[in-house]
Design a protein around this motif. Sequence first.
Motif, PDB file in Angstrom:
ATOM      1  N   GLY A 194      13.996  -0.669  13.127  1.00  0.00           N
ATOM      2  CA  GLY A 194      12.914  -0.443  12.597  1.00  0.00           C
ATOM      3  C   GLY A 194      12.305   1.015  12.117  1.00  0.00           C
ATOM      4  N   ILE A 195      14.041   1.354  12.023  1.00  0.00           N
ATOM      5  CA  ILE A 195      13.783   3.272  11.016  1.00  0.00           C
ATOM      6  C   ILE A 195      14.496   2.596   9.871  1.00  0.00           C
ATOM      7  N   GLY A 196      12.988   3.230   8.903  1.00  0.00           N
ATOM      8  CA  GLY A 196      12.947   3.189   8.017  1.00  0.00           C
ATOM      9  C   GLY A 196      13.924   4.159   7.056  1.00  0.00           C
ATOM     10  N   ALA A 197      14.112   5.320   7.405  1.00  0.00           N
ATOM     11  CA  ALA A 197      15.211   6.110   6.472  1.00  0.00           C
ATOM     12  C   ALA A 197      15.927   6.422   7.764  1.00  0.00           C
ATOM     13  N   ILE A 198      17.205   7.455   7.316  1.00  0.00           N
ATOM     14  CA  ILE A 198      17.858   8.593   8.111  1.00  0.00           C
ATOM     15  C   ILE A 198      17.731   9.779   6.821  1.00  0.00           C
ATOM     16  N   LEU A 199      17.143  11.019   7.288  1.00  0.00           N
ATOM     17  CA  LEU A 199      17.305  12.052   6.138  1.00  0.00           C
ATOM     18  C   LEU A 199      18.169  13.517   7.436  1.00  0.00           C
ATOM     19  N   GLN A 227      -1.427  10.709  16.113  1.00  0.00           N
ATOM     20  CA  GLN A 227      -2.819  11.194  15.991  1.00  0.00           C
ATOM     21  C   GLN A 227      -2.385  10.976  14.688  1.00  0.00           C
ATOM     22  N   ALA A 228      -1.114  11.237  14.212  1.00  0.00           N
ATOM     23  CA  ALA A 228      -1.423  11.157  12.602  1.00  0.00           C
ATOM     24  C   ALA A 228      -1.364   9.591  11.589  1.00  0.00           C
ATOM     25  N   LEU A 229      -1.396   8.620  12.369  1.00  0.00           N
ATOM     26  CA  LEU A 229      -0.828   7.657  12.269  1.00  0.00           C
ATOM     27  C   LEU A 229      -2.721   6.908  11.939  1.00  0.00           C
ATOM     28  N   ASP A 230      -3.389   7.524  13.327  1.00  0.00           N
ATOM     29  CA  ASP A 230      -4.825   7.356  13.295  1.00  0.00           C
ATOM     30  C   ASP A 230      -5.536   7.817  12.087  1.00  0.00           C
ATOM     31  N   VAL A 231      -5.428   9.337  11.397  1.00  0.00           N
ATOM     32  CA  VAL A 231      -6.019   9.564  10.944  1.00  0.00           C
ATOM     33  C   VAL A 231      -5.327   8.667   9.184  1.00  0.00           C
ATOM     34  N   GLY A 232      -4.814   7.934   9.075  1.00  0.00           N
ATOM     35  CA  GLY A 232      -4.214   7.368   8.088  1.00  0.00           C
ATOM     36  C   GLY A 232      -2.342   7.459   7.498  1.00  0.00           C
ATOM     37  N   CYS A 233      -2.256   8.444   7.865  1.00  0.00           N
ATOM     38  CA  CYS A 233      -1.096   8.501   7.130  1.00  0.00           C
ATOM     39  C   CYS A 233      -0.265   7.238   7.353  1.00  0.00           C
ATOM     40  N   TYR A 234       0.859   7.387   6.247  1.00  0.00           N
ATOM     41  CA  TYR A 234       1.620   6.095   5.989  1.00  0.00           C
ATOM     42  C   TYR A 234       2.772   5.960   6.877  1.00  0.00           C
ATOM     43  N   GLY A 235       3.202   7.151   6.897  1.00  0.00           N
ATOM     44  CA  GLY A 235       4.816   7.123   7.923  1.00  0.00           C
ATOM     45  C   GLY A 235       4.744   8.595   8.541  1.00  0.00           C
ATOM     46  N   VAL A 236       5.803   8.102   9.428  1.00  0.00           N
ATOM     47  CA  VAL A 236       6.063   9.502   9.998  1.00  0.00           C
ATOM     48  C   VAL A 236       7.430   9.708   9.954  1.00  0.00           C
ATOM     49  N   VAL A 237       7.976  11.532   9.245  1.00  0.00           N
ATOM     50  CA  VAL A 237       8.848  12.108  10.168  1.00  0.00           C
ATOM     51  C   VAL A 237       8.762  12.543  11.445  1.00  0.00           C
ATOM     52  N   PHE A 238      10.033  12.125  12.372  1.00  0.00           N
ATOM     53  CA  PHE A 238      10.878  12.967  13.600  1.00  0.00           C
ATOM     54  C   PHE A 238      11.812  13.695  13.277  1.00  0.00           C
ATOM     55  N   LEU A 269       0.688  -1.363  -0.076  1.00  0.00           N
ATOM     56  CA  LEU A 269       0.142   0.034   0.118  1.00  0.00           C
ATOM     57  C   LEU A 269       0.625   1.354   0.393  1.00  0.00           C
ATOM     58  N   ASN A 270       2.048   1.308   0.797  1.00  0.00           N
ATOM     59  CA  ASN A 270       2.929   2.492   0.919  1.00  0.00           C
ATOM     60  C   ASN A 270       3.950   2.329  -0.533  1.00  0.00           C
ATOM     61  N   GLY A 271       3.364   3.703  -1.428  1.00  0.00           N
ATOM     62  CA  GLY A 271       4.576   4.088  -2.418  1.00  0.00           C
ATOM     63  C   GLY A 271       5.497   3.857  -2.408  1.00  0.00           C
ATOM     64  N   ILE A 272       6.133   4.532  -1.058  1.00  0.00           N
ATOM     65  CA  ILE A 272       7.416   4.926  -1.007  1.00  0.00           C
ATOM     66  C   ILE A 272       8.174   3.790  -0.288  1.00  0.00           C
ATOM     67  N   ILE A 273       7.731   3.130   0.358  1.00  0.00           N
ATOM     68  CA  ILE A 273       8.281   1.558   0.536  1.00  0.00           C
ATOM     69  C   ILE A 273       8.278   0.951  -0.731  1.00  0.00           C
ATOM     70  N   ARG A 274       7.639   0.765  -1.808  1.00  0.00           N
ATOM     71  CA  ARG A 274       7.656   0.219  -2.496  1.00  0.00           C
ATOM     72  C   ARG A 274       8.532   0.748  -3.729  1.00  0.00           C
ATOM     73  N   GLY A 282       5.202  -4.915   6.991  1.00  0.00           N
ATOM     74  CA  GLY A 282       4.509  -2.976   7.160  1.00  0.00           C
ATOM     75  C   GLY A 282       4.586  -2.533   6.421  1.00  0.00           C
ATOM     76  N   GLU A 283       3.759  -1.877   6.788  1.00  0.00           N
ATOM     77  CA  GLU A 283       3.200  -0.223   5.544  1.00  0.00           C
ATOM     78  C   GLU A 283       3.745   0.846   6.488  1.00  0.00           C
ATOM     79  N   ILE A 284       4.439   1.207   7.309  1.00  0.00           N
ATOM     80  CA  ILE A 284       4.245   1.997   8.347  1.00  0.00           C
ATOM     81  C   ILE A 284       6.009   2.275   8.251  1.00  0.00           C
ATOM     82  N   LEU A 285       6.454   4.073   8.148  1.00  0.00           N
ATOM     83  CA  LEU A 285       7.858   3.963   7.455  1.00  0.00           C
ATOM     84  C   LEU A 285       8.021   5.218   7.872  1.00  0.00           C
ATOM     85  N   VAL A 286       9.300   4.752   9.026  1.00  0.00           N
ATOM     86  CA  VAL A 286       9.356   5.698  10.262  1.00  0.00           C
ATOM     87  C   VAL A 286      11.406   6.854   9.867  1.00  0.00           C
TER      88      VAL A 286
END
Length: 285
Positions: free
Chosen positions: A200-205, A99-110, A7-12, A174-178
């Motif tokens: 569990g870290i998807g990417a370092i930005l 909150q971001a995940l609960d509304v349907g976001c597929y990832g969070v940037v911290f 489902l997550n096009g970034i992860i795809r 998993g479809e959630i990108l951290v």
Amino acid sequence: MSTLPRLNGIIRALEAGQHSFSLFAPCEVETAVELQGSNYDGIVFEGEHRGWDIKALRDSMQYLLNRGQIAKAGHAPSVTPTARIPANGVEKNQFLAKQALDVGCYGVVFPHISTVEEAYNAVAACRYPRLKDKPLYEPAGIRGDGPMQATRYWGVTQQEYYERADVWPLAPKGEILVVLQIEDTSGIENLPQILKNVPGIGAILIGEGDLSQELGYARQTEHKVVLDAMAQVVSVCKQHKVIVGHPHVTAANAERVIAEGYRYLMCAAPRSFATLDSARKLAER
């Protein structure tokens, strides 16, 4: 078990060994409408510097949906919505990720992750709790259970959501990108231990704006001192086989950025479609 497609096009894109193209954009309906038909893999709705408005985020995500695309491809929007929360790592405001995940976001940037503890908290905030005898227990999840809006947005059942609502690549489906932003010299110094100890870290930005401020060359992002510091991050990520992202890909720097090994690419402005197209061509060489 679910047979849902990715489902997550970034992860795809990243999972396939390709470059992934996203951008920071405001939580505005007009911007979402403009971007829903674009060639971006994803979007980071900006909540750090533009203010956190969960209703505006929710509305923008709705206008990112295109019924024609969903009818043909099913389930997910073609441009994957993620969000950058306002709290720095040291503040540990887990509720913002929830909150971001609960509304349907597929990832969070911290933003501003500088220590192992902060990185662990970020990943944990995106995971549901599990008992210690369960697989993939660590990092131990702290996300509260309330996925009703997210299941509707993803177009899945609650059980299908639970099967996919975990962090990639730790959870292969998993479809959630951290995404953790390294924005200071402490973060660079601690990055080897972060990547060694926090799965569990998807990417370092890299946050080159804040980093350049600390280094004494504010917004001089092409200065050798700044580039050398960024190169340290790239080197460590490569050693640990973790994807590294560049926050400001432009027509001027795209060729260099791609050659240096960045794969999670943020085009510089919400409407930089020409930059996106040229960067994609460079990445496909």
